[in-house]
Design an enzyme around this catalytic site. Structure first.
Site, mmCIF file in Angstrom:
data_model
loop_
_atom_site.group_PDB
_atom_site.id
_atom_site.type_symbol
_atom_site.label_atom_id
_atom_site.label_comp_id
_atom_site.label_asym_id
_atom_site.label_seq_id
_atom_site.Cartn_x
_atom_site.Cartn_y
_atom_site.Cartn_z
ATOM 1 C CG ASP A 46 -2.027 1.209 1.268
ATOM 2 O OD1 ASP A 46 -2.854 1.032 0.778
ATOM 3 O OD2 ASP A 46 -1.627 2.380 1.647
ATOM 4 C CE LYS A 95 -3.846 4.628 0.364
ATOM 5 N NZ LYS A 95 -2.340 4.474 0.827
HETATM 6 P P1 NDP Z 1 0.425 1.114 11.875
HETATM 7 O O1 NDP Z 1 -0.724 1.292 12.743
HETATM 8 O O2 NDP Z 1 0.913 0.378 10.904
HETATM 9 O O3 NDP Z 1 1.828 1.256 13.019
HETATM 10 C C1 NDP Z 1 3.056 1.546 12.401
HETATM 11 C C2 NDP Z 1 3.903 1.764 13.771
HETATM 12 O O4 NDP Z 1 3.685 0.643 14.678
HETATM 13 C C3 NDP Z 1 5.272 2.003 13.514
HETATM 14 O O5 NDP Z 1 5.678 3.010 14.171
HETATM 15 C C4 NDP Z 1 6.084 0.744 13.681
HETATM 16 O O6 NDP Z 1 7.246 0.624 13.999
HETATM 17 C C5 NDP Z 1 5.212 0.045 14.685
HETATM 18 N N1 NDP Z 1 4.940 -1.334 14.711
HETATM 19 C C6 NDP Z 1 4.875 -2.175 13.500
HETATM 20 N N2 NDP Z 1 4.877 -3.374 13.976
HETATM 21 C C7 NDP Z 1 5.075 -3.565 15.171
HETATM 22 C C8 NDP Z 1 5.399 -4.652 15.964
HETATM 23 N N3 NDP Z 1 5.232 -5.897 15.713
HETATM 24 N N4 NDP Z 1 5.629 -4.316 17.422
HETATM 25 C C9 NDP Z 1 5.727 -3.067 17.834
HETATM 26 N N5 NDP Z 1 5.645 -1.886 16.930
HETATM 27 C C10 NDP Z 1 5.382 -2.177 15.714
HETATM 28 O O7 NDP Z 1 0.589 2.718 11.158
HETATM 29 P P2 NDP Z 1 0.660 3.536 10.087
HETATM 30 O O8 NDP Z 1 0.188 4.858 9.942
HETATM 31 O O9 NDP Z 1 1.946 3.398 9.114
HETATM 32 O O10 NDP Z 1 -0.729 2.644 9.068
HETATM 33 C C11 NDP Z 1 -0.203 1.679 8.036
HETATM 34 C C12 NDP Z 1 -0.423 1.911 6.753
HETATM 35 O O11 NDP Z 1 -1.809 2.175 6.463
HETATM 36 C C13 NDP Z 1 0.432 3.095 6.331
HETATM 37 O O12 NDP Z 1 1.902 2.553 6.123
HETATM 38 C C14 NDP Z 1 -0.218 3.354 4.995
HETATM 39 O O13 NDP Z 1 0.231 2.380 3.970
HETATM 40 C C15 NDP Z 1 -1.832 3.298 5.313
HETATM 41 N N6 NDP Z 1 -2.241 4.544 5.713
HETATM 42 C C16 NDP Z 1 -3.155 5.184 5.048
HETATM 43 C C17 NDP Z 1 -3.739 6.403 5.592
HETATM 44 C C18 NDP Z 1 -4.737 7.056 4.557
HETATM 45 O O14 NDP Z 1 -5.278 8.095 4.686
HETATM 46 N N7 NDP Z 1 -5.268 6.216 3.762
HETATM 47 C C19 NDP Z 1 -3.219 7.145 6.475
HETATM 48 C C20 NDP Z 1 -2.307 6.425 7.025
HETATM 49 C C21 NDP Z 1 -1.625 5.211 6.992
HETATM 50 P P3 NDP Z 1 8.516 0.715 13.018
HETATM 51 O O15 NDP Z 1 8.199 1.486 11.963
HETATM 52 O O16 NDP Z 1 9.487 1.382 13.762
HETATM 53 O O17 NDP Z 1 8.706 -0.628 12.897
#
Ligand code: NDP
Length: 293
Positions: A46, A95
């Site tokens: 994504d 998107k």
């Molecule tokens: P998430 O809910 O996926 O959380 C990501 C965070 O959680 C990061 O800080 C990551 O840390 C941490 N994390 C991931 N896996 C673990 C784990 N197993 N244990 C502990 N911490 C963990 O947030 P996102 O906002 O990134 O949402 C996911 C996706 O949704 C985005 O990447 C994007 O593709 C989409 N999105 C779409 C939006 C829209 O408007 N359509 C808006 C926001 C997101 P680290 O990276 O340090 O590993």
């Protein structure tokens, strides 16, 4: 070979239930993270024009496919595992950004995304935000319907649409959106939208499915992780899957990428699903759609 559980979209296209999210992944890291995720079994990615990393995503996907072609050439077609991937084994979502709303601007933005991704088609194309103040999401969607009819995208949908936006779109659109991608996690459960999606035959996709990591510290989630001998992230992802949500967790390390994928071999009991339902706080980690224009 595909082993990832999939759902079917309202136009018959299959979609992996769990994909990899790339928001805030720097362009220079996108290729290596996509390659790592492919190695762990992820087949869905994504991205968005706004993330600035479509080029890296395309390189990661393209690398897996060209590796496959080389392996097939050198083995007479018996390449295996990640080396036997074809374009149709990988599902890519991107998107259209807010500044590109409108019919012609969306068609131009799509061409730019395709050039960055280096792909012949996109699997799912979404309107990133409704931007109701601009008053252009219907026109934007009409351009996406054109792309869909031309076979340049396999499915079209929306993101961050509230009930009112969906109702307006449904009155004017010819193609029912396949997906509405919305912020959704145990602290923001979006019950009303999920019910509406079911009525309209639209799949719910959860962005920030881990609440950007915040919900992983909720004591109730931590307790469930101990009960099931899993991690908090695995419990939350499992909850999403059992609700029927599509999920796209983002992670920056190989260990977390692997951890987030290992959620298909256990099941939360009904009482624990009910317990997580009780964690609703109406807490957003991102913007409210009414405030984005
Ligand atoms: P998430 O809910 O996926 O959380 C990501 C965070 O959680 C990061 O800080 C990551 O840390 C941490 N994390 C991931 N896996 C673990 C784990 N197993 N244990 C502990 N911490 C963990 O947030 P996102 O906002 O990134 O949402 C996911 C996706 O949704 C985005 O990447 C994007 O593709 C989409 N999105 C779409 C939006 C829209 O408007 N359509 C808006 C926001 C997101 P680290 O990276 O340090 O590993």
């Amino acid at each position: 070979m595909r082993s990832m559980p999939r759902l079917t979209l309202n136009n018959g296209v299959h979609i992996e239930r769990l994909g990899f999210g790339l928001y805030k992944v720097p362009p220079k890291d996108a290729e290596v993270l996509v390659t790592t995720a492919l190695g762990e079994g992820y087949r869905r990615f994504d991205t968005a024009a706004m993330y600035g990393n479509e080029l890296g995503v395309g390189r990661g996907v393209g690398g897996a496919i060209s590796d496959a072609m080389e392996a097939n050439l050198s083995t007479g077609g018996s390449g295996e595992s990640v080396h036997s991937l074809a374009r149709e084994d990988i599902f890519v979502t991107t998107k259209v950004w807010n500044d590109d709303h409108g019919y012609d601007a969306t068609l131009r933005a799509f061409d730019t995304s395709m050039a960055n991704l280096g792909l012949d088609y996109v699997d799912l194309y979404l309107i990133h935000w409704p931007c109701a103040g601009r008053g252009l999401f219907v026109e934007t969607y009409k351009a996406m319907e054109t792309l869909y009819r031309e076979g340049k995208v396999r499915a079209i949908g929306v993101s961050n649409f509230q009930p009112g936006h969906l109702e307006e779109l449904m009155q004017k659109a010819e193609v029912v959106p396949a997906v509405n991608q919305i912020e959704l996690h145990p602290w923001l459960q979006q019950t009303r939208l999920r019910t509406l999606h079911e009525q309209l035959n639209i799949r719910t996709e959860a962005w920030s499915p881990l609440g950007r990591g915040q919900v992983l510290e909720d004591p109730a989630i931590v307790a469930l992780a101990e009960k099931y001998s899993r991690t908090p992230a695995q419990v939350v992802l499992r909850w999403h899957l059992q609700l029927g949500n599509l999920v796209i967790p983002k992670a920056s390390s190989a260990g977390r990428i692997k951890e987030n994928f290992e959620v298909f071999d256990f099941e939360l009991e009904d009482t624990d699903m009910d317990g997580i339902a009780g964690l609703e706080r109406h807490h957003r980690t991102g913007s409210h759609p009414d405030n984005v224009n």
